[in-house]
Design a protein around this motif. Structure first.
Motif, PDB file in Angstrom:
ATOM      1  N   SER A   1       2.229  79.347  77.739  1.00 17.82           N
ATOM      2  CA  SER A   1       2.450  79.905  76.409  1.00 17.82           C
ATOM      3  C   SER A   1       3.949  79.981  76.157  1.00 17.82           C
ATOM      4  N   SER A   2       4.339  80.766  75.158  1.00 19.15           N
ATOM      5  CA  SER A   2       5.756  80.799  74.777  1.00 19.15           C
ATOM      6  C   SER A   2       6.626  81.451  75.851  1.00 19.15           C
ATOM      7  N   SER A   3       6.001  82.252  76.718  1.00 22.01           N
ATOM      8  CA  SER A   3       6.713  82.839  77.858  1.00 22.01           C
ATOM      9  C   SER A   3       5.739  82.997  79.002  1.00 22.01           C
ATOM     10  N   LEU A   4       6.257  83.176  80.213  1.00 17.43           N
ATOM     11  CA  LEU A   4       5.392  83.376  81.381  1.00 17.43           C
ATOM     12  C   LEU A   4       4.530  84.621  81.181  1.00 17.43           C
ATOM     13  N   GLU A   5       5.130  85.665  80.632  1.00 19.63           N
ATOM     14  CA  GLU A   5       4.406  86.922  80.401  1.00 19.63           C
ATOM     15  C   GLU A   5       3.226  86.713  79.443  1.00 19.63           C
ATOM     16  N   SER A   6       3.468  86.003  78.332  1.00 13.65           N
ATOM     17  CA  SER A   6       2.372  85.793  77.367  1.00 13.65           C
ATOM     18  C   SER A   6       1.315  84.848  77.940  1.00 13.65           C
TER      19      SER A   6
ATOM     20  N   GLY B   1      -1.522  81.914  84.508  1.00 12.38           N
ATOM     21  CA  GLY B   1      -0.424  81.716  83.579  1.00 12.38           C
ATOM     22  C   GLY B   1       0.764  81.107  84.296  1.00 12.38           C
ATOM     23  N   VAL B   2       1.320  80.049  83.731  1.00  8.63           N
ATOM     24  CA  VAL B   2       2.510  79.414  84.320  1.00  8.63           C
ATOM     25  C   VAL B   2       3.609  79.331  83.263  1.00  8.63           C
ATOM     26  N   ALA B   3       4.828  79.093  83.739  1.00  8.94           N
ATOM     27  CA  ALA B   3       6.004  79.246  82.882  1.00  8.94           C
ATOM     28  C   ALA B   3       6.231  78.100  81.900  1.00  8.94           C
ATOM     29  N   SER B   4       5.869  76.878  82.293  1.00  9.69           N
ATOM     30  CA  SER B   4       6.219  75.749  81.415  1.00  9.69           C
ATOM     31  C   SER B   4       5.223  74.607  81.555  1.00  9.69           C
ATOM     32  N   LEU B   5       5.234  73.727  80.568  1.00 11.24           N
ATOM     33  CA  LEU B   5       4.389  72.534  80.629  1.00 11.24           C
ATOM     34  C   LEU B   5       4.811  71.652  81.804  1.00 11.24           C
ATOM     35  N   ASP B   6       6.108  71.592  82.091  1.00 13.75           N
ATOM     36  CA  ASP B   6       6.584  70.808  83.246  1.00 13.75           C
ATOM     37  C   ASP B   6       5.916  71.263  84.536  1.00 13.75           C
ATOM     38  N   ASP B   7       5.753  72.598  84.683  1.00 12.11           N
ATOM     39  CA  ASP B   7       5.073  73.134  85.875  1.00 12.11           C
ATOM     40  C   ASP B   7       3.631  72.611  85.950  1.00 12.11           C
TER      41      ASP B   7
ATOM     42  N   PRO C   1       3.118  74.689  68.954  1.00 10.41           N
ATOM     43  CA  PRO C   1       3.701  74.469  67.627  1.00 10.41           C
ATOM     44  C   PRO C   1       3.882  72.982  67.304  1.00 10.41           C
ATOM     45  N   THR C   2       3.644  72.626  66.039  1.00  8.86           N
ATOM     46  CA  THR C   2       3.708  71.237  65.570  1.00  8.86           C
ATOM     47  C   THR C   2       4.941  70.459  66.057  1.00  8.86           C
ATOM     48  N   PRO C   3       6.160  71.036  65.995  1.00 10.09           N
ATOM     49  CA  PRO C   3       7.330  70.241  66.382  1.00 10.09           C
ATOM     50  C   PRO C   3       7.310  69.760  67.835  1.00 10.09           C
ATOM     51  N   MET C   4       6.481  70.381  68.673  1.00 12.87           N
ATOM     52  CA  MET C   4       6.414  70.003  70.089  1.00 12.87           C
ATOM     53  C   MET C   4       5.377  68.920  70.375  1.00 12.87           C
ATOM     54  N   HIS C   5       4.464  68.667  69.443  1.00  8.30           N
ATOM     55  CA  HIS C   5       3.276  67.861  69.744  1.00  8.30           C
ATOM     56  C   HIS C   5       3.578  66.479  70.318  1.00  8.30           C
ATOM     57  N   ALA C   6       4.403  65.704  69.632  1.00  8.42           N
ATOM     58  CA  ALA C   6       4.630  64.320  70.068  1.00  8.42           C
ATOM     59  C   ALA C   6       5.315  64.279  71.436  1.00  8.42           C
ATOM     60  N   GLU C   7       6.359  65.083  71.589  1.00 10.64           N
ATOM     61  CA  GLU C   7       7.113  65.105  72.842  1.00 10.64           C
ATOM     62  C   GLU C   7       6.224  65.529  74.010  1.00 10.64           C
ATOM     63  N   GLN C   8       5.381  66.537  73.782  1.00 14.46           N
ATOM     64  CA  GLN C   8       4.497  67.013  74.847  1.00 14.46           C
ATOM     65  C   GLN C   8       3.377  66.012  75.142  1.00 14.46           C
TER      66      GLN C   8
END
Length: 324
Positions: free
Chosen positions: A38-43, A56-62, A77-84
């Protein structure tokens, strides 16, 4: 992959749509949500605990470095879609990305190239293809019993401030053309079975703070002569969402998400159309089935790319009209 092994899915995005996917995946046999971003590890940890899924993990890279993840669903969020989407494919993970695939044609085409290079299942969340209401109409068309003359579609929200579906502040700005119009542009070509050959758009004033048009009108014509009239607004104070009116040669139907009525408001029972009445679940079932069966899914990147070509042409038209 074989049918007997659990499909291990990671979920990126702990918002309103992430919760819908988590609920849907719980109802599909042989699927396990192993990780949540999510947007943060906590969330992410909070979402995983609330939904009773994975960790729950910290990032998509993980997530992409994990051996116990076969596929990723992106509800980010939409701006991340293509890159992810590109990152998932490059990491060897099957991917389903929520609509829109991208907010530019170049990014959408890059995603298609990555899918073709990797041969992985890559699907876009064009949910209207899966809603039982729209499936019911499609069956009539495919049986030769119905021909669309016009689709009249209203996509209305009340969003004069930048809040998400849960009423929380967004980290990004939603978009009528690249997000909300994408549903209808794709559905129109899909249902008519005919490519869009003419497309026009006009828009209202650009919001001084949000930097986007709050009202838009789009006209489409398919090669077979069918028309589509689409009205979009973030200013509508009333029933929210998208309402589709199918005007055909043998009847008129109104679809509201998973519900369908005739033009005279008589309900049509669509409960027998598919294994569920939940469009998101049906979309996720197709994603899982395509991976298991090693086939192209309905709403694959390749199938929806014409929609994004039309959106890009409409954007060019709007920019030219505004002198941008």
């Amino acid at each position: 992959m074989t049918h007997d092994r659990t499909l291990r899915v990671a979920l990126a995005g702990g918002g309103a749509f992430g919760a819908k996917h988590a609920a849907a995946l719980r109802r599909i046999d042989g699927v396990e949500v192993t990780a949540v971003v999510s947007s943060s590890l906590e969330s992410a940890q909070k979402f995983a605990a609330e939904q009773g899924v994975g960790r729950g993990v910290a990032s998509l890279d993980d997530v992409l470095a994990m051996d116990d993840v076969d596929a990723v669903i992106l509800a980010t969020p939409t701006p991340m879609h293509a890159e992810q989407t590109l990152a998932c494919l490059d990491a060897g993970k099957h991917v389903q990305v929520e609509i829109p695939l991208a907010s530019s044609l170049a990014d959408a085409e890059a995603c298609l190239a990555a899918q073709q290079r990797t041969g992985l299942v890559a699907m876009v969340g064009h949910t209207r293809r899966f809603n039982p209401s729209h499936q019911w109409v499609r069956r009539q068309i495919r049986a030769g019993d119905y021909r669309i003359q016009q689709m009249d579609v209203q996509t209305y929200f009340f969003r004069r401030t930048n809040l998400n579906a849960l009423g929380q502040p967004r980290s990004w700005t939603d978009h009528l053309l690249w997000h909300h119009a994408a549903h209808t542009v794709d559905l129109f070509a899909y249902q008519t079975g005919s490519p869009i050959v003419q497309a026009n758009a006009i828009q209202g004033p650009v919001h001084p703070e949000l930097g986007i048009a709050m009202d838009m009108s789009i006209q489409l014509r398919a090669e077979n002569g069918a028309l589509c009239t689409l009205s979009l607004s973030f200013n509508n104070d009333g029933p929210l969402g998208t309402f589709f009116r199918y005007i055909g040669d043998t009847g008129t139907y109104l679809a509201r998400y998973d519900d369908l009525v005739t033009g005279k408001d008589e309900p049509i029972d669509v409960s027998g159309v598919d294994v569920s009445m939940d469009g998101i679940e049906l979309q996720d079932r197709e994603f899982v089935a395509a991976i298991r069966e090693g086939r192209e899914p309905n709403a694959s990147i390749a199938q929806v790319l014409p929609c994004y070509r039309t959106l890009a042409a409409l954007e060019d038209q709007l920019n030219a009209a505004s002198g941008a």
